[in-house]
Structures are given as structure tokens and as C-alpha cells.
Design a protein around this motif. Sequence first.
Motif, PDB file in Angstrom:
ATOM      1  N   LYS A  42      43.147 -25.099 -44.504  1.00 21.16           N
ATOM      2  CA  LYS A  42      43.592 -25.921 -42.952  1.00 21.16           C
ATOM      3  C   LYS A  42      44.592 -24.423 -42.702  1.00 21.16           C
ATOM      4  O   LYS A  42      44.351 -24.556 -41.660  1.00 21.16           O
ATOM      5  N   PRO A  43      45.633 -24.216 -43.449  1.00 19.23           N
ATOM      6  CA  PRO A  43      46.271 -23.895 -43.103  1.00 19.23           C
ATOM      7  C   PRO A  43      45.768 -22.025 -42.565  1.00 19.23           C
ATOM      8  O   PRO A  43      46.067 -21.872 -41.688  1.00 19.23           O
ATOM      9  N   LEU A  44      44.931 -21.640 -43.613  1.00 23.30           N
ATOM     10  CA  LEU A  44      44.430 -20.777 -42.946  1.00 23.30           C
ATOM     11  C   LEU A  44      43.351 -20.899 -41.797  1.00 23.30           C
ATOM     12  O   LEU A  44      42.442 -19.825 -41.450  1.00 23.30           O
ATOM     13  N   GLN A  45      43.203 -22.042 -41.381  1.00 24.24           N
ATOM     14  CA  GLN A  45      41.596 -22.435 -39.874  1.00 24.24           C
ATOM     15  C   GLN A  45      40.756 -21.923 -40.515  1.00 24.24           C
ATOM     16  O   GLN A  45      39.854 -21.184 -39.469  1.00 24.24           O
ATOM     17  N   LEU A  46      40.596 -22.253 -41.462  1.00 22.45           N
ATOM     18  CA  LEU A  46      39.152 -21.912 -41.938  1.00 22.45           C
ATOM     19  C   LEU A  46      38.477 -23.850 -42.212  1.00 22.45           C
ATOM     20  O   LEU A  46      39.170 -24.681 -42.859  1.00 22.45           O
ATOM     21  N   SER A  47      36.975 -23.661 -41.864  1.00 27.09           N
ATOM     22  CA  SER A  47      36.301 -25.104 -42.185  1.00 27.09           C
ATOM     23  C   SER A  47      35.937 -24.358 -43.351  1.00 27.09           C
ATOM     24  O   SER A  47      35.331 -23.416 -43.831  1.00 27.09           O
ATOM     25  N   PRO A  48      35.360 -26.111 -44.046  1.00 31.49           N
ATOM     26  CA  PRO A  48      34.392 -25.729 -45.882  1.00 31.49           C
ATOM     27  C   PRO A  48      33.071 -24.858 -45.635  1.00 31.49           C
ATOM     28  O   PRO A  48      32.846 -23.957 -45.405  1.00 31.49           O
ATOM     29  N   PRO A  49      32.555 -24.933 -44.011  1.00 28.56           N
ATOM     30  CA  PRO A  49      31.183 -24.593 -44.572  1.00 28.56           C
ATOM     31  C   PRO A  49      31.741 -22.797 -43.685  1.00 28.56           C
ATOM     32  O   PRO A  49      31.164 -22.383 -44.637  1.00 28.56           O
ATOM     33  N   GLN A  50      32.991 -21.993 -43.193  1.00 29.65           N
ATOM     34  CA  GLN A  50      32.922 -20.669 -43.213  1.00 29.65           C
ATOM     35  C   GLN A  50      33.111 -20.472 -44.074  1.00 29.65           C
ATOM     36  O   GLN A  50      32.786 -19.677 -44.964  1.00 29.65           O
TER      37      GLN A  50
END
Lengths: 156, 156
Positions: A42-50
Motif C-alpha cells: 500500500k505505501p508504494l501504491q501497488l495493488s497485489p495483482p500489480q
Amino acid sequence: MVRRLQAEIRQTKPFATLEAEAYLNLLRTADALFRGGEALLKPLQLSPPQYNVLRILRGAYPGGLACREVAERLLTKDPDITRLMDRLEHRGLITRARNQKDRRVITTRITPDGQQLLKQLDKPMLEMQEQQLGHLGQRKLRYLINLLETVRQKAG
Amino acid sequence: MVRRLQAEIRQTKPFATLEAEAYLNLLRTADALFRGGEALLKPLQLSPPQYNVLRILRGAYPGGLACREVAERLLTKDPDITRLMDRLEHRGLITRARNQKDRRVITTRITPDGQQLLKQLDKPMLEMQEQQLGHLGQRKLRYLINLLETVRQKAG
DNA sequence: TGACAATAGTCGTTTTAACGACTATATTAG
DNA sequence: CTAATATAGTCGTTAAAACGACTATTGTCA
């Protein structure tokens, strides 16, 4: 979480079957682990699929992969890969190029930025997994893996 | 599925740690099981969270539950329960009534229609779980459950 | 070769989930 | 008793996922 599950059991009734109990336990435990990973992303603005796509692409580096190949390794449907890739490309984490031999396919590659982002996450992920699962010890871990693979052979 | 996972392993590299391997295995296996349940729900136009809410409410019947209580037992955040409930109410599967003692809370109950829908699903769910997990046998199932609960105590 | 089928990817739309801000009621402290 | 705080639930908005239809390119076979 465990307390929560026990409360639920008490409230409704014991599980109808051992299989049902294992089923729910598996889902809940996976969910707990999953949330741990999600929190790191989350802190890196990344979703699990990404994140998963980036890891898959890192595995293929310096080669690239077609959408279809990524979708295969991922557990998701093809149609959604496109837009997921759009966002990653927009952030400069991947590049896409139309394949010259077969002009239908688009080859996707991870960029240095993408790799750096992943690298940033490697250690925290391992530490989290260590914290979540390390207490079992090697022997039980191996047995757990074994059981899970057996299940997946039947259920997947 | 297993083939897919093995392919991925081969392609990237063996897992960095046993914990990482167990982590991924757990997530993938849960996903496989989850999809089985999802498939049973789809013909009835019910999403997994909706199904879970109905089951929780059935457990509380003939009593009702506040939104907050449902959210607690569910693994989701409060804010989204409202709209999930909206859809269930709209289909006549639940009823909602404002509590007289504490007028902030809204008590939700499952309706006969909702119960009938659940009843329809009980047998297929058990059968699916039996098919997915029964082959392990009671002994291994118990051990698996045991391992999972241990993990969740630490990770959840 | 030329029609037909298969494959790769994209796009449009609807449904859900995620996040934060907001209203109403209740509780507590001074 | 009133002000401050906490709690229950809702709403607005944005971002993802799900599903189906569509275009472009390639492969197949009569």
C-alpha cells in the motif's frame, strides 16, 4: 482473528464436517497472510495483482512476456490484464512493444524503475513471511507445503 | 494449477525461503478452493461476501445483528457493509429495522427467503468441500486445521 | 487462394471494493 | 447539564474486477 473464528463457531454451531472446517480455516488463514502482503504494498501504491505481474515480469527478464502468458501465470482473466498493464506502463514500471513476428502479440518488459521498486519490497516481504510462518519450523513448513500441494492437485 | 506453479518456479528461481514457498502455496490453494465456492454461488447471483453475510445472519437467527457485528465476523471494513446490505434487502433476503433502545444501530435479520436460498446451497457446498478436501482423510485434515490455526494465531 | 476459424489484445459497461468525509445518536467528563 | 468524544451507520468518489462484445492478425484447409 482466532478468537473471532471461535466466537463464530460457538454462535452458529460446530462445523458440519471436518472438510468444511478445513475449508474455512484455509480461506481465513490465507486472508490473514494476504493482508500482511497488502499492507507492505500500500505505501508504494501497488495493488497485489500489480505486484504479482511485476514479479512475473522480473522472472522473465531480460526477456518479455505476452499478455496471455502473464495472465496464465496470474490467476486472473485475460481481459483485465490490459488495463492493469496500462497503469503500470503509465507509471513507467513496464514497457510494451508490439511483436514484429506476430503482430497480434504485445511483449511486455519490466523497466529498471520497476525492478527497483520490486527490490525495495523483497526484504520486507521475506521478513513478513518469516514472521508469519517461521515459527512453525522447517519440518512443519515442509509438511504444510506438502498438504497444500496435494489439495491443489485435487481442487485446482 | 500445480503445473502452473511449478512452471513459475522453474522460470524464476526456487523460492528464497521455505516460508516464502509456504506463503505462496497457501494463497494459491485458498484461491483454488475459493473459486470452487464462487462457482456454486454464481448461478444464484450471490457474491461470496453476500453469502457470508447471510450465513452469519442465519447463525444469529431468530435474533438479528448490527452492521458492526456483521462486519466484525466478516473480514471486511464497515463502510461497505451498508451497500452490501442494501442489495440483500432489495432482493428480500434480509430485513432491517432501527433499534429502539439505541437508535444509532440498525438490526438486520435474515428472511425466510434468505434462509431458503442458503438451504439450497448447503448440500452443494458440503459436497464440493468433500471433493476438494476429503481425499486427505480425517487425520491429515485435523493436522492441517491445526497448522492453519497456529499460523493464524501468529499472523492474524 | 480464399473462406473460415483461432488467437491476441482492447474496449464498453456494470458491479464491487476501498477510502474518506459526513450525520445522527449516545456516552462521558468537568 | 453541557461540551467534548465516541460510536453506528451512510454517502460520494475513485479505483478495480467481471463479463461480454469487438478488432486485428494469423493459421488452416478445402
